[in-house]
Design an enzyme around this catalytic site. Structure first.
Site, mmCIF file in Angstrom:
data_model
loop_
_atom_site.group_PDB
_atom_site.id
_atom_site.type_symbol
_atom_site.label_atom_id
_atom_site.label_comp_id
_atom_site.label_asym_id
_atom_site.label_seq_id
_atom_site.Cartn_x
_atom_site.Cartn_y
_atom_site.Cartn_z
ATOM 1 N N HIS A 37 14.794 10.710 66.415
ATOM 2 C CA HIS A 37 15.152 10.492 64.928
ATOM 3 C C HIS A 37 15.225 8.859 64.949
ATOM 4 O O HIS A 37 15.498 8.188 65.761
ATOM 5 C CB HIS A 37 16.220 11.041 64.419
ATOM 6 C CG HIS A 37 17.614 10.432 65.091
ATOM 7 N ND1 HIS A 37 18.057 11.157 66.484
ATOM 8 C CD2 HIS A 37 18.308 9.456 65.064
ATOM 9 C CE1 HIS A 37 18.986 10.455 66.828
ATOM 10 N NE2 HIS A 37 19.271 9.397 65.910
ATOM 11 N N HIS A 121 15.065 1.697 65.248
ATOM 12 C CA HIS A 121 14.726 1.948 66.559
ATOM 13 C C HIS A 121 14.683 3.838 66.648
ATOM 14 O O HIS A 121 15.335 4.287 65.969
ATOM 15 C CB HIS A 121 15.724 1.422 67.622
ATOM 16 C CG HIS A 121 17.054 1.923 67.771
ATOM 17 N ND1 HIS A 121 17.836 1.428 66.723
ATOM 18 C CD2 HIS A 121 17.633 2.920 68.120
ATOM 19 C CE1 HIS A 121 19.232 1.984 66.767
ATOM 20 N NE2 HIS A 121 18.966 3.008 67.561
#
Ligand code: 3AM
Length: 215
Positions: A37, A121
């Protein structure tokens, strides 16, 4: 109480591409591909009522769909003592705008500000004493990694359950960027949580309303 965060989830094509990066660093605890995720906002532990308030605020977010490209790899932590390994994102104004909208919605719901600057990220692995030279070799080898371009048209409110084998993330509610709720959330925890909260606190609510002279 439930531990929550808001994130982008990814289609299988991206998960498979990221899964192919999950090798080559001894001692790395690689993230399960189901759990990849991109965190937009960590919320933390909240009660059912606050969770419902946050969810309502998130459901007001509307903006155009946008494309996202994952790009390159990096680490967090000291240069010689990295603690996580991640894939980055090509600079993306729309992603930053979505993050701001999510952050504002969370703040409006009474959650404390997150002091950390948004650094988009996708975590690939947690590291604990991984050999410095092997991390360096990994970073060089994958420096030009570019994921398949993907269309973002939704974001997800996740719960995070901390188990002895690591955190388990569960999608609780999915919000489409056109303002609708997606049907594919796993279960209707907010109704359950909020109901439990209301049962525990209903009398208190009534007493408070009476004290303030409400009808
Ligand atoms: O998306 P990643 O994997 O980088 O590290 C946690 C994870 O980040 C982070 O929230 C994501 C979902 O759990 N996280 C955990 N505790 C946090 C905290 N107190 C936190 N982020 C900010 N503050």
């Amino acid at each position: 109480m439930i531990r929550l965060f808001v994130a982008l989830s990814f289609p299988d094509e991206i998960r498979q591409s990221l899964a192919a990066l999950c090798a080559g660093v001894p001692g790395a605890r690689w993230v399960n591909p189901d759990q990849f995720h991109l965190t937009l906002r960590f919320i933390g532990e909240v009660d059912g009522r606050t969770a419902r308030t946050v969810s309502d605020a998130l459901s007001t977010i509307i903006m155009p769909d946008f494309d996202l490209e994952l790009f390159s790899v990096g680490t967090f932590g000291d240069r010689r003592k990295a603690n996580s390994l991640w894939v980055g994102v090509r600079p993306n104004a729309a992603l930053n705008r979505l993050q701001e909208k999510v952050d504002n919605a969370v703040l409006r719901s009474g959650i404390a500000p997150d002091r950390r600057k948004f650094a988009p990220h996708v975590t690939l692995a947690r590291l604990n004493n991984a050999p410095f030279d092997r991390i360096g070799a990994y970073l060089s080898h994958h420096a030009l990694y570019a994921g398949p371009r993907t269309r973002c048209d939704r974001f997800t409110l996740y719960s995070s359950f901390l188990s002895s084998s690591g955190a388990i993330y569960t999608p609780e509610q999915v919000y489409r960027l056109d303002g609708g709720l997606a049907e594919d959330a796993e279960h209707d925890w907010m109704a359950d949580e909020a109901e439990a909260w209301d049962q525990d606190h209903g009398d208190w609510d009534k007493a408070e309303a009476a004290a303030y002279g409400a009808e």
